[in-house]
Design a protein around this motif. Structure first.
Motif, PDB file in Angstrom:
ATOM      1  N   THR A  62       0.152 -16.817   0.478  1.00  0.00           N
ATOM      2  CA  THR A  62      -0.336 -16.591   1.838  1.00  0.00           C
ATOM      3  C   THR A  62      -1.453 -15.562   1.836  1.00  0.00           C
ATOM      4  OG1 THR A  62       1.329 -14.869   2.157  1.00  0.00           O
ATOM      5  CG2 THR A  62       1.868 -17.067   2.976  1.00  0.00           C
ATOM      6  N   GLU A  63      -2.271 -15.618   2.870  1.00  0.00           N
ATOM      7  CA  GLU A  63      -3.282 -14.604   3.092  1.00  0.00           C
ATOM      8  C   GLU A  63      -2.605 -13.284   3.497  1.00  0.00           C
ATOM      9  OE1 GLU A  63      -6.690 -14.562   2.960  1.00  0.00           O
ATOM     10  OE2 GLU A  63      -6.626 -16.536   1.991  1.00  0.00           O
ATOM     11  N   ILE A  64      -3.187 -12.186   3.114  1.00  0.00           N
ATOM     12  CA  ILE A  64      -2.702 -10.894   3.605  1.00  0.00           C
ATOM     13  C   ILE A  64      -2.946 -10.850   5.108  1.00  0.00           C
ATOM     14  CG2 ILE A  64      -3.071  -8.394   3.519  1.00  0.00           C
ATOM     15  CD1 ILE A  64      -3.866  -8.721   0.596  1.00  0.00           C
ATOM     16  N   PRO A  65      -1.955 -10.500   5.922  1.00  0.00           N
ATOM     17  CA  PRO A  65      -2.125 -10.505   7.382  1.00  0.00           C
ATOM     18  C   PRO A  65      -3.191  -9.524   7.847  1.00  0.00           C
ATOM     19  CG  PRO A  65      -0.051  -9.488   6.765  1.00  0.00           C
ATOM     20  CD  PRO A  65      -0.602 -10.092   5.527  1.00  0.00           C
ATOM     21  N   GLN A  66      -3.713  -9.777   9.029  1.00  0.00           N
ATOM     22  CA  GLN A  66      -4.874  -9.056   9.523  1.00  0.00           C
ATOM     23  C   GLN A  66      -4.653  -7.554   9.619  1.00  0.00           C
ATOM     24  OE1 GLN A  66      -7.720 -10.611   9.832  1.00  0.00           O
ATOM     25  NE2 GLN A  66      -8.836  -8.755  10.427  1.00  0.00           N
ATOM     26  N   ASP A  67      -3.465  -7.130  10.090  1.00  0.00           N
ATOM     27  CA  ASP A  67      -3.236  -5.689  10.256  1.00  0.00           C
ATOM     28  C   ASP A  67      -3.286  -4.956   8.922  1.00  0.00           C
ATOM     29  OD1 ASP A  67      -0.831  -6.726   9.323  1.00  0.00           O
ATOM     30  OD2 ASP A  67       0.430  -5.692  10.790  1.00  0.00           O
ATOM     31  N   LEU A  68      -2.664  -5.539   7.901  1.00  0.00           N
ATOM     32  CA  LEU A  68      -2.678  -4.920   6.576  1.00  0.00           C
ATOM     33  C   LEU A  68      -4.071  -5.004   5.962  1.00  0.00           C
ATOM     34  CD1 LEU A  68      -1.312  -3.573   4.197  1.00  0.00           C
ATOM     35  CD2 LEU A  68      -0.417  -5.794   3.483  1.00  0.00           C
ATOM     36  N   LEU A 117       0.868  -1.171   0.000  1.00  0.00           N
ATOM     37  CA  LEU A 117       0.000   0.000   0.000  1.00  0.00           C
ATOM     38  C   LEU A 117       0.904   1.220   0.000  1.00  0.00           C
ATOM     39  CD1 LEU A 117      -3.034   0.879   0.207  1.00  0.00           C
ATOM     40  CD2 LEU A 117      -2.644   1.135   2.668  1.00  0.00           C
ATOM     41  N   VAL A 118       0.742   2.082  -1.003  1.00  0.00           N
ATOM     42  CA  VAL A 118       1.673   3.204  -1.164  1.00  0.00           C
ATOM     43  C   VAL A 118       0.926   4.530  -1.167  1.00  0.00           C
ATOM     44  CG1 VAL A 118       3.246   1.755  -2.502  1.00  0.00           C
ATOM     45  CG2 VAL A 118       1.585   3.194  -3.706  1.00  0.00           C
ATOM     46  N   ASP A 147      -4.172   8.625  11.501  1.00  0.00           N
ATOM     47  CA  ASP A 147      -3.663   8.123  12.786  1.00  0.00           C
ATOM     48  C   ASP A 147      -4.269   6.765  13.114  1.00  0.00           C
ATOM     49  OD1 ASP A 147      -2.009  10.268  13.220  1.00  0.00           O
ATOM     50  OD2 ASP A 147      -3.440  11.377  14.460  1.00  0.00           O
ATOM     51  N   ASN A 148      -5.541   6.607  12.842  1.00  0.00           N
ATOM     52  CA  ASN A 148      -6.198   5.316  13.092  1.00  0.00           C
ATOM     53  C   ASN A 148      -5.640   4.220  12.190  1.00  0.00           C
ATOM     54  OD1 ASN A 148      -7.897   6.256  15.110  1.00  0.00           O
ATOM     55  ND2 ASN A 148      -9.523   6.831  13.680  1.00  0.00           N
ATOM     56  N   CYS A 149      -5.347   4.589  10.955  1.00  0.00           N
ATOM     57  CA  CYS A 149      -4.723   3.627  10.033  1.00  0.00           C
ATOM     58  C   CYS A 149      -3.342   3.209  10.538  1.00  0.00           C
ATOM     59  CB  CYS A 149      -4.616   4.226   8.637  1.00  0.00           C
ATOM     60  SG  CYS A 149      -6.171   4.354   7.741  1.00  0.00           S
ATOM     61  N   PHE A 150      -2.553   4.203  11.010  1.00  0.00           N
ATOM     62  CA  PHE A 150      -1.222   3.902  11.530  1.00  0.00           C
ATOM     63  C   PHE A 150      -1.301   2.997  12.765  1.00  0.00           C
ATOM     64  CE2 PHE A 150       0.841   8.029   9.738  1.00  0.00           C
ATOM     65  CZ  PHE A 150       0.909   7.434   8.486  1.00  0.00           C
ATOM     66  N   LYS A 151      -2.319   3.210  13.596  1.00  0.00           N
ATOM     67  CA  LYS A 151      -2.483   2.358  14.782  1.00  0.00           C
ATOM     68  C   LYS A 151      -2.882   0.940  14.380  1.00  0.00           C
ATOM     69  CE  LYS A 151      -3.711   6.162  17.880  1.00  0.00           C
ATOM     70  NZ  LYS A 151      -4.818   6.840  18.619  1.00  0.00           N
ATOM     71  N   THR A 152      -3.708   0.843  13.363  1.00  0.00           N
ATOM     72  CA  THR A 152      -4.120  -0.471  12.869  1.00  0.00           C
ATOM     73  C   THR A 152      -2.950  -1.213  12.250  1.00  0.00           C
ATOM     74  OG1 THR A 152      -6.364   0.313  12.419  1.00  0.00           O
ATOM     75  CG2 THR A 152      -5.656  -1.651  11.238  1.00  0.00           C
ATOM     76  N   LEU A 153      -2.114  -0.474  11.520  1.00  0.00           N
ATOM     77  CA  LEU A 153      -0.948  -1.052  10.840  1.00  0.00           C
ATOM     78  C   LEU A 153       0.307  -0.319  11.312  1.00  0.00           C
ATOM     79  CD1 LEU A 153      -0.125  -3.051   8.456  1.00  0.00           C
ATOM     80  CD2 LEU A 153      -0.030  -0.986   7.054  1.00  0.00           C
ATOM     81  N   ASN A 174       3.138   4.195   5.940  1.00  0.00           N
ATOM     82  CA  ASN A 174       3.670   3.988   7.288  1.00  0.00           C
ATOM     83  C   ASN A 174       5.066   3.356   7.315  1.00  0.00           C
ATOM     84  OD1 ASN A 174       3.510   4.501  10.009  1.00  0.00           O
ATOM     85  ND2 ASN A 174       2.360   2.648  10.510  1.00  0.00           N
ATOM     86  N   ASP A 175       5.863   3.648   6.297  1.00  0.00           N
ATOM     87  CA  ASP A 175       7.262   3.214   6.311  1.00  0.00           C
ATOM     88  C   ASP A 175       8.087   4.289   7.013  1.00  0.00           C
ATOM     89  OD1 ASP A 175       9.821   2.326   5.895  1.00  0.00           O
ATOM     90  OD2 ASP A 175       9.561   1.908   3.760  1.00  0.00           O
ATOM     91  N   GLU A 176       8.330   4.086   8.286  1.00  0.00           N
ATOM     92  CA  GLU A 176       8.982   5.100   9.115  1.00  0.00           C
ATOM     93  C   GLU A 176      10.354   5.480   8.598  1.00  0.00           C
ATOM     94  OE1 GLU A 176      10.317   5.761  13.804  1.00  0.00           O
ATOM     95  OE2 GLU A 176       9.437   3.867  13.131  1.00  0.00           O
ATOM     96  N   ARG A 177      11.133   4.515   8.173  1.00  0.00           N
ATOM     97  CA  ARG A 177      12.503   4.799   7.751  1.00  0.00           C
ATOM     98  C   ARG A 177      12.568   5.682   6.516  1.00  0.00           C
ATOM     99  NH1 ARG A 177      16.875   0.244   8.371  1.00  0.00           N
ATOM    100  NH2 ARG A 177      16.411   0.903  10.494  1.00  0.00           N
TER     101      ARG A 177
END
Length: 347
Positions: A320-326, A187-188, A289-295, A266-269
């Motif tokens: 694989t399934e996309i993980p829950q947070d994403l 997600l970009v 902010d809610n998105c960042f908390k979720t992921l 949310n790529d901090e680096r």
């Protein structure tokens, strides 16, 4: 094992050799003089050279030798070689094993799990877990048991691990020859203009920040890197895409996407933990902010992996399934996008 076959990007690792927190009562002092007092057998010349090379960090920012330390600064010295012999302590860390036979296993790595020791993470890694669950795994060219390739700490998804010397050689050759297949979901930030495309640009360590990689389009530095992408879904301010790797460089997808103006969400680096696209409305900021908390990590998942089995020669594919947070973050953006579209139609 064939010593000519290299593990993916071993030379890009940085290891923490020294770490100091400046005490409360410390007077301002040049960092080269400060470190001379604390590092045994260190000369001022060596410390100054380390600073020139970008090896000395204060609060995660590289500094020159004339920087003056102040109370509560965190000073770190990062070098490209390990500070001690690689000793792997077995740790009982659970593994999500997707497939296993006598030659190899495929693991679905959760976000937050470091693949191998480095950067101050000398325990609690996937390698420590492998040492606990398996005996006598073959070493790759960087002396790491079982690892054929790697993914970043906060990237989730599939990894293949070799259980025999023959499997290590065969699998490593496939990654080197670019015959393995890897697809990532990302997600970009921003609305990616083209439905699909290819990013080509050499990748090397950033000249100012050695914790980052950078693209050198002229090819004067770094290693050749190619990433193919395809748009899966558009949400206005962000885009869901698929990325297929033709090469496997450190942070390749992360740095290539930033290079074309679409940093990972949310790529901090690489600055993706800021609002890079969108409005100034308070409700929008709260939504982000809610998105960042979720992921709470970069939005990147190694979804599929394909390679030729070293013994049967059958081409094997895993998904694989996309993980829950994403998944939850994507759903938030999907709903937000639909809501905006509905409001525009009404107006």
């Amino acid at each position: 094992m064939d010593n000519n076959i290299e593990f993916q990007e071993p030379e890009e690792e940085l290891f923490e050799h020294h770490r100091f927190e400046v005490p409360k009562g410390q007077a301002f002092l040049r960092i080269d003089k400060y470190l001379m007092q604390l590092i045994p057998n260190a000369t001022r010349n060596k410390i100054q050279q380390a600073a020139t090379n970008g090896d000395i960090y204060v609060n995660d920012v590289p500094v020159k030798s004339n920087y003056k330390v102040k109370p509560f600064d965190v000073v770190r010295v990062l070098l490209t070689h390990p500070p001690f012999e690689n000793r792997i302590d077995p740790e009982d860390i659970p593994l999500d094993i997707v497939y296993e036979d006598a030659d190899l296993l495929v693991i679905n790595k959760p976000p937050g799990l470091v693949v191998h020791p480095g950067h101050g993470n000398y325990t609690g890694t996937l390698v420590n877990a492998l040492a606990f669950h398996f005996d006598n795994l073959p070493l790759n060219s960087s002396e790491r048991p079982g690892l054929v390739h790697r993914i970043d700490k906060n990237t989730s998804g599939l990894l293949v691990v070799a259980k025999t010397e023959a499997a290590m050689t065969h699998l490593a050759k496939q990654f080197e020859d670019k015959t393995s297949e890897r697809e990532y979901i990302a997600l970009v930030w921003g609305n990616v203009k083209e439905d699909e495309g290819t990013i080509v640009g050499n990748i090397a360590r950033h000249v100012k920040d050695r914790m980052q990689m950078a693209v050198f389009p002229e090819g004067d530095q770094g290693k050749h890197a190619v990433t193919h992408y395809k748009v899966l879904e558009r949400f206005g301010y962000v885009t869901l895409i698929s990325c297929k790797l033709e090469t496997g460089r450190t942070h390749q997808i992360r740095v290539h996407l930033k290079y074309i103006g679409h940093t990972l969400f949310n790529d901090e680096r690489y600055g993706g933990d800021l609002i890079l696209k969108g409005t100034t409305f308070t409700k929008y900021k709260q939504f982000i902010d809610n998105c960042f908390k979720t992921l709470p990590r970069q939005a990147l998942h190694a979804k599929t992996l394909g390679f030729e089995h070293p013994t049967t020669k059958e081409f094997m594919s895993f998904d694989t399934e996309i993980p829950q947070d994403l998944k939850e973050c994507i759903e938030k953006w999907r709903n937000y996008s639909k809501s905006n579209a509905a409001e525009e139609e009404e107006s």
